[in-house]
Enzyme design. Structure first.
Site, PDB file in Angstrom:
ATOM      1  N   ASP A 140       0.883  -1.162   0.000  1.00  0.00           N
ATOM      2  CA  ASP A 140       0.000   0.000   0.000  1.00  0.00           C
ATOM      3  C   ASP A 140       0.923   1.214   0.000  1.00  0.00           C
ATOM      4  O   ASP A 140       1.503   1.562   1.023  1.00  0.00           O
ATOM      5  CB  ASP A 140      -0.891  -0.028   1.256  1.00  0.00           C
ATOM      6  CG  ASP A 140      -1.730   1.240   1.417  1.00  0.00           C
ATOM      7  OD1 ASP A 140      -1.673   2.123   0.530  1.00  0.00           O
ATOM      8  OD2 ASP A 140      -2.434   1.349   2.439  1.00  0.00           O
ATOM      9  N   ASP A 181     -12.931   5.098   1.619  1.00  0.00           N
ATOM     10  CA  ASP A 181     -11.502   5.198   1.940  1.00  0.00           C
ATOM     11  C   ASP A 181     -11.094   6.662   2.069  1.00  0.00           C
ATOM     12  O   ASP A 181     -10.986   7.383   1.078  1.00  0.00           O
ATOM     13  CB  ASP A 181     -10.683   4.508   0.839  1.00  0.00           C
ATOM     14  CG  ASP A 181      -9.171   4.613   1.083  1.00  0.00           C
ATOM     15  OD1 ASP A 181      -8.744   5.350   1.992  1.00  0.00           O
ATOM     16  OD2 ASP A 181      -8.419   3.966   0.333  1.00  0.00           O
ATOM     17  N   LYS A 195       2.807  11.366  -3.471  1.00  0.00           N
ATOM     18  CA  LYS A 195       1.791  10.718  -4.302  1.00  0.00           C
ATOM     19  C   LYS A 195       0.913  11.729  -5.030  1.00  0.00           C
ATOM     20  O   LYS A 195       0.416  11.460  -6.117  1.00  0.00           O
ATOM     21  CB  LYS A 195       0.929   9.820  -3.412  1.00  0.00           C
ATOM     22  CG  LYS A 195       0.027   8.853  -4.151  1.00  0.00           C
ATOM     23  CD  LYS A 195      -0.500   7.850  -3.150  1.00  0.00           C
ATOM     24  CE  LYS A 195      -1.556   6.940  -3.736  1.00  0.00           C
ATOM     25  NZ  LYS A 195      -1.984   5.950  -2.723  1.00  0.00           N
ATOM     26  N   GLU A 215      -7.083   0.483  -4.649  1.00  0.00           N
ATOM     27  CA  GLU A 215      -7.089   0.356  -3.188  1.00  0.00           C
ATOM     28  C   GLU A 215      -8.409  -0.184  -2.627  1.00  0.00           C
ATOM     29  O   GLU A 215      -8.388  -1.102  -1.786  1.00  0.00           O
ATOM     30  CB  GLU A 215      -6.722   1.702  -2.552  1.00  0.00           C
ATOM     31  CG  GLU A 215      -5.244   2.018  -2.742  1.00  0.00           C
ATOM     32  CD  GLU A 215      -4.900   3.490  -2.604  1.00  0.00           C
ATOM     33  OE1 GLU A 215      -5.768   4.272  -2.164  1.00  0.00           O
ATOM     34  OE2 GLU A 215      -3.768   3.863  -2.945  1.00  0.00           O
TER      35      GLU A 215
HETATM   36  P1  ADP Z   1      -2.868   7.317   3.016  1.00  0.00           P
HETATM   37  O1  ADP Z   1      -3.700   6.217   2.454  1.00  0.00           O
HETATM   38  O2  ADP Z   1      -3.113   8.623   2.368  1.00  0.00           O
HETATM   39  O3  ADP Z   1      -1.439   7.014   3.110  1.00  0.00           O
HETATM   40  P2  ADP Z   1      -3.716   6.635   5.703  1.00  0.00           P
HETATM   41  O4  ADP Z   1      -4.811   5.699   5.430  1.00  0.00           O
HETATM   42  O5  ADP Z   1      -2.487   6.096   6.313  1.00  0.00           O
HETATM   43  O6  ADP Z   1      -3.365   7.552   4.480  1.00  0.00           O
HETATM   44  O7  ADP Z   1      -4.312   7.761   6.614  1.00  0.00           O
HETATM   45  C1  ADP Z   1      -3.515   8.789   7.033  1.00  0.00           C
HETATM   46  C2  ADP Z   1      -4.390   9.830   7.649  1.00  0.00           C
HETATM   47  O8  ADP Z   1      -5.101   9.255   8.732  1.00  0.00           O
HETATM   48  C3  ADP Z   1      -3.592  10.985   8.181  1.00  0.00           C
HETATM   49  O9  ADP Z   1      -4.226  12.189   7.842  1.00  0.00           O
HETATM   50  C4  ADP Z   1      -3.628  10.728   9.655  1.00  0.00           C
HETATM   51  O10 ADP Z   1      -3.516  11.944  10.388  1.00  0.00           O
HETATM   52  C5  ADP Z   1      -4.979  10.105   9.832  1.00  0.00           C
HETATM   53  N1  ADP Z   1      -5.071   9.327  11.052  1.00  0.00           N
HETATM   54  C6  ADP Z   1      -4.316   8.265  11.423  1.00  0.00           C
HETATM   55  N2  ADP Z   1      -4.683   7.854  12.642  1.00  0.00           N
HETATM   56  C7  ADP Z   1      -5.688   8.664  13.039  1.00  0.00           C
HETATM   57  C8  ADP Z   1      -6.480   8.770  14.222  1.00  0.00           C
HETATM   58  N3  ADP Z   1      -6.299   7.965  15.244  1.00  0.00           N
HETATM   59  N4  ADP Z   1      -7.413   9.751  14.262  1.00  0.00           N
HETATM   60  C9  ADP Z   1      -7.592  10.582  13.242  1.00  0.00           C
HETATM   61  N5  ADP Z   1      -6.888  10.545  12.120  1.00  0.00           N
HETATM   62  C10 ADP Z   1      -5.937   9.596  12.024  1.00  0.00           C
HETATM   63 MG    MG Z   2      -4.537   4.670   1.744  1.00  0.00          MG
END
Ligand code: ADP
Ligand code: MG
Length: 666
Positions: free
Chosen positions: A28, A213, A91, A191
């Site tokens: 991912d 998502d 990205k 995804e």
């Molecule tokens: P991506 O797919 O874009 O890489 P993720 O699915 O890893 O992203 O999500 C990242 C986002 O989720 C970030 O904006 C992060 O701040 C938020 N995030 C992660 N954990 C939490 C949480 N416990 N509460 C709120 N937001 C969260």
């Molecule tokens: Mg993601």
């Protein structure tokens, strides 16, 4: 007889910690966070670092001495110090040209190095200019090394996930990043599809599901049908400029306003607060990053608590700012609301009501927020599923798919069906688009359509391949232009060009064209130039709904004009061909009808043009009947039968052509 076989490793290879059937991994590659997973003992697992953390923040730091650091240290320690040399959210720049990426860049401290104009290059420490593919490859290399360490050897390949909305350019860039990292990219997988794979296989689920998502930088919604082990994506939608990053910005702007009161002498904070967080110089960029990081940390803490605080450095000394969950929710609410229209659209495209869904799958770190979960519940009228960690679900599904593709055992016959996100077509006469592959058609797929010449003695076809929902080519995205030459001169409508579109499992288009009478062929691999942002894809979609009525009008007008020109040209040619069959009354009537047609043709009333065409038809009826009779008599006398047939054919072909123009107004 059992003989103990001792395994001897190759020098330099680490001892495997896992005994997996295949060395294929699922990755991912996220905007914010990246993960790698494998199937171990039939179950997918994410591979963690030495602290047990599976998440690698997608942040890459370039040091002046050439060292590259990836992950949490780059994000937490290096980025605040070296904002320009530490690339985050790369990205968002994948598959983008410098022009398209400029708007995104303005929200960041990065600088672009001058390049060839097609690829974005970040100017980083050590005088280096790195492309977004190279930055992504650094993240992939870390994941690859982690997996190789666990599996004890080189990988067989990787399935890398991409947002469903990624266009061909972005997919190509992702694949290139994989290659740069030394990975064999087995498949690019959407995804949400990966998430469904993880859920479907774990739960043996059947029915129609929505995947919601919300990650750091992208929002995807997909409607998927799971049946008999087949995952079919019914529709996709979303917004690639919407995610937790945007929550962070909204919260940071709120923090700036609070900070301005607490630290009135801090120049960067004052400048940021006044100019709506516009980054102008290095001290300002540093301050902004500090506030953004605080916003993210507080947002994440507020998922579990009612209030949070952060200590920030200012020119007035350290300042503690507090934030309640309610304040935070008010700040992010307008951003979150932007998720609703794409959801409704995706449901409409799939032809399902929210009530008919079997479940809603949550993906992405931002879906951990109570506010987001409430929002999803309200939007779909049901509580979302939450059995699998929304951070890991995509990587886990990708690992299952990688294992299946590399010949592992897990549901080896699993079939994955995805869709074309935007319609693919060809420009026809008058700039009108003939769609060959419609939006949301399942890939891999193909379509063939026959086209004909517009002009007499036309010896070439100019083919213009476009993508988009609008009716006119100049309002769609231009993908490619090519020409098929060397067709012998024939009357208009006689040459028959067969065009075939083929879209492979990765969503890449190939176009082939063949002229039937000569057998001449040409084919192109359609590789869109870096150029279209996903907001543009979104906008093109929204536009097509807003302008649907207008487009139909424009299309009818164009088609009526084309028909008017054909009929007028045919009438003039017939008069010149057999003047002896023309009475004085005929000539006057036809001339008058031609004049009338000429008068309305330039106007924009397609009904008037249609009436004038009918008028000309009526005026030339007697003359046409006489021409027919003469040709027929000649035929009966056995003279020149071939010529008569050819002529009759030509008339019929002309009719078909005109009829075809009407049929297309679906
Ligand atoms: P991506 O797919 O874009 O890489 P993720 O699915 O890893 O992203 O999500 C990242 C986002 O989720 C970030 O904006 C992060 O701040 C938020 N995030 C992660 N954990 C939490 C949480 N416990 N509460 C709120 N937001 C969260
Ligand atoms: Mg993601």
């Amino acid at each position: 007889m059992a003989e103990a076989l001792l395994q001897i490793g190759e020098p330099g290879q680490t001892r495997p910690k896992r005994a997996c059937r295949t060395r294929a991994v699922g990755i991912d590659l996220g905007t914010t966070n990246s993960l790698v997973a494998v199937v171990d003992g039939g179950k997918p697992v994410c591979l963690a670092d030495e602290h047990g953390d599976p998440i690698v923040p997608s942040v890459v730091h370039y040091a002046a001495d050439g060292a590259v650091a990836v992950g949490a240290d780059a994000r937490d320690r290096l980025a605040p110090q070296f904002p320009r040399d530490t690339v985050a959210s790369v990205k968002r720049f994948m598959g983008r040209g410098p022009k398209d990426a400029e708007a995104t860049r303005r929200l960041t401290p990065y600088q672009f190095a001058p390049g060839d104009g097609t690829v974005v290059r970040f100017a980083v420490a050590g005088g280096r200019a790195v492309t977004s593919m190279e930055v992504s490859a650094e993240i992939l290399k870390v994941l690859k090394a982690r997996a190789e360490g666990e599996l004890g050897g080189p990988l067989a390949g990787a399935v890398i996930t991409v947002p469903a909305y990624f266009d061909d350019g972005q997919r190509q860039a992702t694949r290139d990043a994989g290659r740069l990292a030394g990975l064999e990219v087995l498949r690019l997988l959407n995804e949400p599809t990966a998430a469904a794979v993880a859920y479907g296989l774990d739960k043996q689920a059947e029915g129609t599901f929505a995947v919601f998502d919300l990650g750091g930088g992208t929002f995807d919604v997909s409607i998927l049908k799971l049946e008999d082990g087949v995952f079919e994506v019914k529709s996709t939608g979303g917004d690639s400029a919407l995610g937790g990053d945007d929550f962070d910005r909204a919260i940071a702007e709120l923090l700036l306003r609070k900070l301005r009161e607490a630290a009135p002498h801090d120049r960067p904070i004052a400048a940021l607060a006044a100019a709506n967080a516009a980054v102008t110089d290095l001290p300002t960029a540093r301050r902004w990053r500090q506030v953004l990081d605080a916003a993210r940390a507080m947002k994440e803490a507020l998922t579990f608590r009612a209030d949070a605080a952060a200590d920030l450095v200012t020119d007035d000394g350290p300042v503690t700012v507090g934030l309640t969950r309610t304040e935070m929710e008010l700040a992010v609410q307008p951003v979150l609301a932007r998720c609703a229209p794409p959801v409704r659209q995706a449901l409409a495209d799939a032809g399902v009501d929210a009530e008919a869904l079997s479940g809603v799958i949550l993906v992405g770190g931002a879906t951990r927020m109570p506010l987001v979960q409430q929002f999803v519940e309200k939007l779909f009228g049901r509580a979302p599923l939450g059995d699998i960690d929304p951070d890991q679900v995509v990587a886990l599904g990708a690992a299952l798919q990688a294992d299946a593709l590399a010949g592992g055992s897990t549901e080896g016959d699993m079939l994955l069906l995805d869709v074309v996100p935007l319609s693919l077509g060809l420009e026809t006469m008058g700039g009108v688009v003939e769609k060959l592959v419609h939006r949301n058609t399942t890939v891999p797929c193909g379509a063939t359509q026959t086209f004909t010449t517009f002009a007499d003695k036309q010896t070439g076809f100019d083919l213009h391949v476009v993508q988009g929902e609008r009716e006119l080519a100049d309002q769609c995205r231009s993908l490619a232009r090519f020409t098929l030459k060397g067709i012998p001169p024939m009357p208009a409508g006689m040459a028959r060009l067969e065009v075939t579109f083929t879209v492979d499992a990765n969503g890449l288009l190939r176009v082939a064209a063949r002229e039937e009478t000569t057998g001449r062929e040409t084919a192109v691999e359609v590789k869109p130039s870096y150029g279209l942002t996903d907001q543009e894809v979104e906008r093109m979609l929204l536009d097509s709904f807003a302008h649907a009525e207008e487009d139909v009008q424009a299309r009818q007008l164009t088609e009526q004009r084309i028909e008017a020109d054909r009929i007028a040209a045919a009438a003039r040619a017939a008069m010149a061909d057999t003047p002896e069959l023309l009475t004085g009354d005929d000539r006057r009537a036809i001339d008058a009808a031609l004049a009338q047609l000429g008068a309305v043709r330039a106007g924009d009333d397609h009904q008037a043009i249609r009436r004038a065409v009918e008028g000309l038809d009526e005026a030339s009826k007697a003359f046409a009947a006489r021409r027919m009779n003469v040709a027929f008599e000649r035929g009966l006398r056995g003279r020149d039968v071939g010529a008569v047939e050819a002529k009759a054919d030509e008339t019929a072909a002309g009719k078909r052509h005109a009829g075809h123009q009407h049929e297309r107004g679906h």
